[in-house]
Design an enzyme around this catalytic site. Sequence first.
Site, PDB file in Angstrom:
ATOM      1  N   GLU A 177       0.809  -1.214   0.000  1.00 28.81           N
ATOM      2  CA  GLU A 177       0.000   0.000   0.000  1.00 28.81           C
ATOM      3  C   GLU A 177       0.839   1.259   0.000  1.00 28.81           C
ATOM      4  O   GLU A 177       1.966   1.270   0.464  1.00 28.81           O
ATOM      5  CB  GLU A 177      -0.855   0.037   1.270  1.00 28.81           C
ATOM      6  CG  GLU A 177      -1.839  -1.073   1.336  1.00 28.81           C
ATOM      7  CD  GLU A 177      -2.391  -1.231   2.728  1.00 28.81           C
ATOM      8  OE1 GLU A 177      -2.754  -0.216   3.347  1.00 28.81           O
ATOM      9  OE2 GLU A 177      -2.443  -2.373   3.195  1.00 28.81           O
ATOM     10  N   SER A 230      10.299   5.871   9.776  1.00 26.40           N
ATOM     11  CA  SER A 230       9.677   5.472  11.033  1.00 26.40           C
ATOM     12  C   SER A 230      10.126   4.060  11.404  1.00 26.40           C
ATOM     13  O   SER A 230      10.109   3.152  10.573  1.00 26.40           O
ATOM     14  CB  SER A 230       8.153   5.513  10.870  1.00 26.40           C
ATOM     15  OG  SER A 230       7.518   5.171  12.069  1.00 26.40           O
ATOM     16  N   HIS A 251       4.964   4.507  21.638  1.00 26.08           N
ATOM     17  CA  HIS A 251       3.639   3.996  21.983  1.00 26.08           C
ATOM     18  C   HIS A 251       3.424   3.584  23.439  1.00 26.08           C
ATOM     19  O   HIS A 251       2.392   3.005  23.761  1.00 26.08           O
ATOM     20  CB  HIS A 251       3.224   2.823  21.083  1.00 26.08           C
ATOM     21  CG  HIS A 251       3.300   3.096  19.609  1.00 26.08           C
ATOM     22  ND1 HIS A 251       3.058   4.343  19.062  1.00 26.08           N
ATOM     23  CD2 HIS A 251       3.569   2.291  18.548  1.00 26.08           C
ATOM     24  CE1 HIS A 251       3.197   4.273  17.736  1.00 26.08           C
ATOM     25  NE2 HIS A 251       3.511   3.047  17.399  1.00 26.08           N
ATOM     26  N   CYS A 264      -2.483   1.290   8.599  1.00 25.20           N
ATOM     27  CA  CYS A 264      -1.410   0.473   8.110  1.00 25.20           C
ATOM     28  C   CYS A 264      -1.847  -0.963   7.784  1.00 25.20           C
ATOM     29  O   CYS A 264      -2.263  -1.706   8.655  1.00 25.20           O
ATOM     30  CB  CYS A 264      -0.387   0.447   9.239  1.00 25.20           C
ATOM     31  SG  CYS A 264       1.252   0.100   8.732  1.00 25.20           S
TER      32      CYS A 264
HETATM   33  N1  SAH Z   1       7.629  -0.308  11.101  1.00 19.76           N
HETATM   34  C1  SAH Z   1       7.720   1.103  11.211  1.00 19.76           C
HETATM   35  C2  SAH Z   1       6.973   1.872  10.134  1.00 19.76           C
HETATM   36  C3  SAH Z   1       5.626   1.377   9.673  1.00 19.76           C
HETATM   37  S1  SAH Z   1       4.263   1.652  10.741  1.00 19.76           S
HETATM   38  C4  SAH Z   1       7.303   1.557  12.598  1.00 19.76           C
HETATM   39  O1  SAH Z   1       6.990   0.706  13.418  1.00 19.76           O
HETATM   40  O2  SAH Z   1       7.367   2.739  12.891  1.00 19.76           O
HETATM   41  C5  SAH Z   1       3.988   3.374  10.681  1.00 19.76           C
HETATM   42  C6  SAH Z   1       3.290   3.910  11.917  1.00 19.76           C
HETATM   43  O3  SAH Z   1       1.912   3.507  11.965  1.00 19.76           O
HETATM   44  C7  SAH Z   1       3.927   3.422  13.206  1.00 19.76           C
HETATM   45  O4  SAH Z   1       4.052   4.454  14.144  1.00 19.76           O
HETATM   46  C8  SAH Z   1       2.918   2.397  13.661  1.00 19.76           C
HETATM   47  O5  SAH Z   1       3.051   2.144  15.011  1.00 19.76           O
HETATM   48  C9  SAH Z   1       1.608   3.058  13.260  1.00 19.76           C
HETATM   49  N2  SAH Z   1       0.460   2.171  13.254  1.00 19.76           N
HETATM   50  C10 SAH Z   1       0.395   0.871  12.972  1.00 19.76           C
HETATM   51  N3  SAH Z   1      -0.852   0.382  13.130  1.00 19.76           N
HETATM   52  C11 SAH Z   1      -1.616   1.423  13.533  1.00 19.76           C
HETATM   53  C12 SAH Z   1      -2.984   1.561  13.886  1.00 19.76           C
HETATM   54  N4  SAH Z   1      -3.822   0.526  13.858  1.00 19.76           N
HETATM   55  N5  SAH Z   1      -3.419   2.769  14.269  1.00 19.76           N
HETATM   56  C13 SAH Z   1      -2.573   3.835  14.306  1.00 19.76           C
HETATM   57  N6  SAH Z   1      -1.283   3.760  13.979  1.00 19.76           N
HETATM   58  C14 SAH Z   1      -0.789   2.573  13.610  1.00 19.76           C
END
Ligand code: SAH
Length: 353
Positions: A89, A191, A216, A333
């Site tokens: 995506e 990220s 987080h 995501c």
């Molecule tokens: N693997 C990397 C980048 C991809 S995720 C990372 O962990 O940062 C990009 C961002 O989207 C990250 O901050 C991740 O924690 C967040 N993310 C993933 N799933 C999510 C969700 N359901 N709601 C909000 N943010 C989410």
Amino acid sequence: MIQLCGMSSAALKDYMKQKGQSAFRGDQLAKWVVSGTPIEKMSNLPAALREEMRGEAVTNPVRVREIFESKLDGTRKFLFELPDGNLVEGVLMRYRHGCTLCLSTQVGCRMGCLFCASTLDGCVRDLSPGEMVGQVLLANEILAESGERVGNLVLMGSGEPLDNYDNTVTFLRLVTAPDGLNLSARSISLSTCGLVPMIDRFSGEGLPVTLSLSLHAPDDAIRRRIMPIAKRYSIRETLDALKRYIAVTGRRVIIEYILIGGLNCEPVHARRLAGLIRGMQCHVNLIPLNKVSERDLLPATDRQVDAFLEELDRSHISATKRREMGNDIQGACGQLRRGAIHGMEKQLRGEQS
Ligand code: SAH
């Protein structure tokens, strides 16, 4: 197949040289590749050469399988198809200061974060540099219709960029090259969930991009409940690596913090978070949880988010709430890809029209 958009201009020149062509042809080829032009349309290259190249190479290995456009804010979500049929995506957001593409670095992800849809089926494979550049070229192609181009990149689609380290660094060098897409490192955010040794290695690459840490949680116990990586590296070790990144690059970092009901969104958590990062050159991005149907985590309420923000403010921590975009088109995501794989495409299209 050779992926031309995954090659530097020097490598493209070499490729032309191997074919008995002059350096001048290499320059011509590099210009076509940056604009995403398919080989058959590279009109200043000899027809026989183009024919030969077409048998072994493509400009861009990625194609757009589907585009979903948000009626709320014009955000466009792409389902990209890779040469082997895998799907990833991308999200194209339009802000006042320009267009930002959120792109993927892996098919799926092996980090296992509890709130994330990308990781539900694990990691299928890494994306090549060409498959990452290809996503940018396709977004540029679509934006060209309105005289725009991608100005900012965020590596926040599926995948953990530092778990696909070499390809990600090659990609970053290609898109920041003056004779490549010529994006400024400052307009790119990487990220990570916090692979500590990789953060240190990345500090030395001379690529001063904005580093975002998916923190987080305000302490190790809570973080371990939602992020397996927290069992490998403590928050202390992770923040120390960020401090070294700041020292080496001079760049402020971003701390991402998803607010999850009943877990990490009370004022006491905000105070604990403030204590962790006080004095650090950083900005906190509060992210409302996007609900993932496979997981039973709850988003924090608006009141909780506001109270959390106020508490950080009181502690003099710079923080903002992330604007939610494309909520009507499965913004979170990994959700779109899963939807497509599990036959929800039609349903999504139904909602669109
Ligand atoms: N693997 C990397 C980048 C991809 S995720 C990372 O962990 O940062 C990009 C961002 O989207 C990250 O901050 C991740 O924690 C967040 N993310 C993933 N799933 C999510 C969700 N359901 N709601 C909000 N943010 C989410």
